[in-house]
Motif scaffolding. Structure first.
Motif, PDB file in Angstrom:
ATOM      1  N   UNK A 233     -12.089   6.051  -6.971  1.00 44.52           N
ATOM      2  CA  UNK A 233     -11.219   6.993  -7.683  1.00 44.52           C
ATOM      3  C   UNK A 233     -10.185   7.600  -6.730  1.00 44.52           C
ATOM      4  N   UNK A 234     -10.624   8.065  -5.572  1.00 43.44           N
ATOM      5  CA  UNK A 234      -9.696   8.635  -4.588  1.00 43.44           C
ATOM      6  C   UNK A 234      -8.738   7.567  -4.082  1.00 43.44           C
ATOM      7  N   UNK A 235      -9.256   6.355  -3.889  1.00 41.39           N
ATOM      8  CA  UNK A 235      -8.423   5.257  -3.412  1.00 41.39           C
ATOM      9  C   UNK A 235      -7.304   4.935  -4.403  1.00 41.39           C
ATOM     10  N   UNK A 236      -7.627   4.927  -5.674  1.00 40.22           N
ATOM     11  CA  UNK A 236      -6.625   4.645  -6.702  1.00 40.22           C
ATOM     12  C   UNK A 236      -5.536   5.719  -6.711  1.00 40.22           C
ATOM     13  N   UNK A 237      -5.927   6.977  -6.578  1.00 34.49           N
ATOM     14  CA  UNK A 237      -4.953   8.079  -6.540  1.00 34.49           C
ATOM     15  C   UNK A 237      -4.089   7.957  -5.289  1.00 34.49           C
ATOM     16  N   UNK A 238      -4.739   7.667  -4.146  1.00 35.33           N
ATOM     17  CA  UNK A 238      -4.014   7.508  -2.888  1.00 35.33           C
ATOM     18  C   UNK A 238      -2.976   6.399  -3.004  1.00 35.33           C
ATOM     19  N   UNK A 239      -3.364   5.259  -3.569  1.00 35.39           N
ATOM     20  CA  UNK A 239      -2.455   4.120  -3.692  1.00 35.39           C
ATOM     21  C   UNK A 239      -1.259   4.425  -4.598  1.00 35.39           C
ATOM     22  N   UNK A 240      -1.393   5.400  -5.490  1.00 35.24           N
ATOM     23  CA  UNK A 240      -0.292   5.760  -6.390  1.00 35.24           C
ATOM     24  C   UNK A 240       0.727   6.685  -5.715  1.00 35.24           C
ATOM     25  N   UNK A 241       0.396   7.226  -4.534  1.00 33.16           N
ATOM     26  CA  UNK A 241       1.322   8.101  -3.814  1.00 33.16           C
ATOM     27  C   UNK A 241       2.489   7.281  -3.256  1.00 33.16           C
TER      28      UNK A 241
ATOM     29  N   UNK B 206       4.918   5.756  -0.365  1.00 30.72           N
ATOM     30  CA  UNK B 206       4.577   5.212   0.950  1.00 30.72           C
ATOM     31  C   UNK B 206       4.653   6.287   2.026  1.00 30.72           C
ATOM     32  N   UNK B 207       5.671   7.128   1.958  1.00 28.88           N
ATOM     33  CA  UNK B 207       5.826   8.195   2.946  1.00 28.88           C
ATOM     34  C   UNK B 207       4.685   9.192   2.902  1.00 28.88           C
ATOM     35  N   UNK B 208       4.229   9.532   1.708  1.00 30.10           N
ATOM     36  CA  UNK B 208       3.119  10.485   1.575  1.00 30.10           C
ATOM     37  C   UNK B 208       1.825   9.846   2.097  1.00 30.10           C
ATOM     38  N   UNK B 209       1.644   8.557   1.836  1.00 35.57           N
ATOM     39  CA  UNK B 209       0.461   7.864   2.368  1.00 35.57           C
ATOM     40  C   UNK B 209       0.466   7.919   3.893  1.00 35.57           C
ATOM     41  N   UNK B 210       1.617   7.582   4.491  1.00 32.55           N
ATOM     42  CA  UNK B 210       1.714   7.607   5.956  1.00 32.55           C
ATOM     43  C   UNK B 210       1.450   9.007   6.490  1.00 32.55           C
ATOM     44  N   UNK B 211       1.988  10.007   5.826  1.00 31.89           N
ATOM     45  CA  UNK B 211       1.809  11.392   6.258  1.00 31.89           C
ATOM     46  C   UNK B 211       0.329  11.764   6.291  1.00 31.89           C
ATOM     47  N   UNK B 212      -0.411  11.386   5.258  1.00 34.60           N
ATOM     48  CA  UNK B 212      -1.840  11.696   5.219  1.00 34.60           C
ATOM     49  C   UNK B 212      -2.603  10.948   6.314  1.00 34.60           C
ATOM     50  N   UNK B 213      -2.248   9.696   6.526  1.00 36.06           N
ATOM     51  CA  UNK B 213      -2.905   8.910   7.576  1.00 36.06           C
ATOM     52  C   UNK B 213      -2.621   9.539   8.942  1.00 36.06           C
ATOM     53  N   UNK B 214      -1.360   9.941   9.177  1.00 34.29           N
ATOM     54  CA  UNK B 214      -1.016  10.596  10.447  1.00 34.29           C
ATOM     55  C   UNK B 214      -1.791  11.898  10.629  1.00 34.29           C
ATOM     56  N   UNK B 215      -2.003  12.634   9.535  1.00 35.14           N
ATOM     57  CA  UNK B 215      -2.760  13.892   9.640  1.00 35.14           C
ATOM     58  C   UNK B 215      -4.180  13.616  10.128  1.00 35.14           C
ATOM     59  N   UNK B 216      -4.785  12.541   9.666  1.00 38.80           N
ATOM     60  CA  UNK B 216      -6.138  12.196  10.106  1.00 38.80           C
ATOM     61  C   UNK B 216      -6.115  11.626  11.528  1.00 38.80           C
TER      62      UNK B 216
END
Length: 165
Positions: A110-118, A120-130
């Motif tokens: 469920x979280x993966x599906x929501x993440x994939x809908x973000x 590309x920039x927002x995905x990268x931002x979250x990955x960089x935060x981690x």
């Protein structure tokens, strides 16, 4: 299958406080090929680093960002010249994904599906935060917080790392 685009090595220095100017002759083929996201390899003396970047036009020059997080491990300062090579970024998100982040999202469809809908920039931002956390357990904890917050409908990057448990 097409070959991955890779430049030759070329000499650069830091422009301003955190940029690198990429010569037009190197950057233009990447732009023409639709490769704004690149993977760069930099060499200085005995050190080498690899990083992901966006190739952008700034004041009529092609540039990539090269902040302190890259300057320090490479051991370069503002007046140093070093070698750089750029390649087409063939990673899924334009950044290396930490193993802990992948494991959390692989285990939560469920979280993966929501993440994939973000975007590309927002995905990268979250990955960089981690990625900014070095401790593996902290990376796991932050990834879980992000996944739970996404499922709560939170998409504001400033709110996604807040623990609501």
């Amino acid at each position: 299958m097409s070959r991955r685009m890779v430049s030759e090595k070329f000499e650069v220095s830091i422009s301003g406080t955190h940029g690198i100017v990429i010569p037009d002759s190197i950057a233009k083929p990447f732009e023409d090929g639709g490769h704004e996201r690149i993977k760069a390899t930099a060499w200085f003396e005995e050190d080498k680093i690899e990083f992901h970047a966006a190739l952008k036009m700034y004041e009529s020059k092609y540039m990539i960002s090269f902040g302190k997080r890259y300057q320090k491990p490479l051991g370069v300062s503002l007046n140093d010249y070093f070698q750089l090579q750029i390649a087409e970024d063939d990673s899924k998100y334009g950044v290396e994904v930490p193993e802990e982040f992948s494991a959390v999202f692989d285990s939560d469809p469920q979280a993966s599906e929501i993440f994939e809908a973000l975007t590309d920039g927002k995905k990268r931002s979250l990955i960089y935060q981690v990625l900014r956390f070095r401790n593996s357990q902290t990376r796991i904890d932050k990834s879980i917080i992000i996944s739970e917050n996404l499922k709560l409908g939170i998409t504001n990057p400033k709110e996604l790392l807040k623990d609501r448990r």
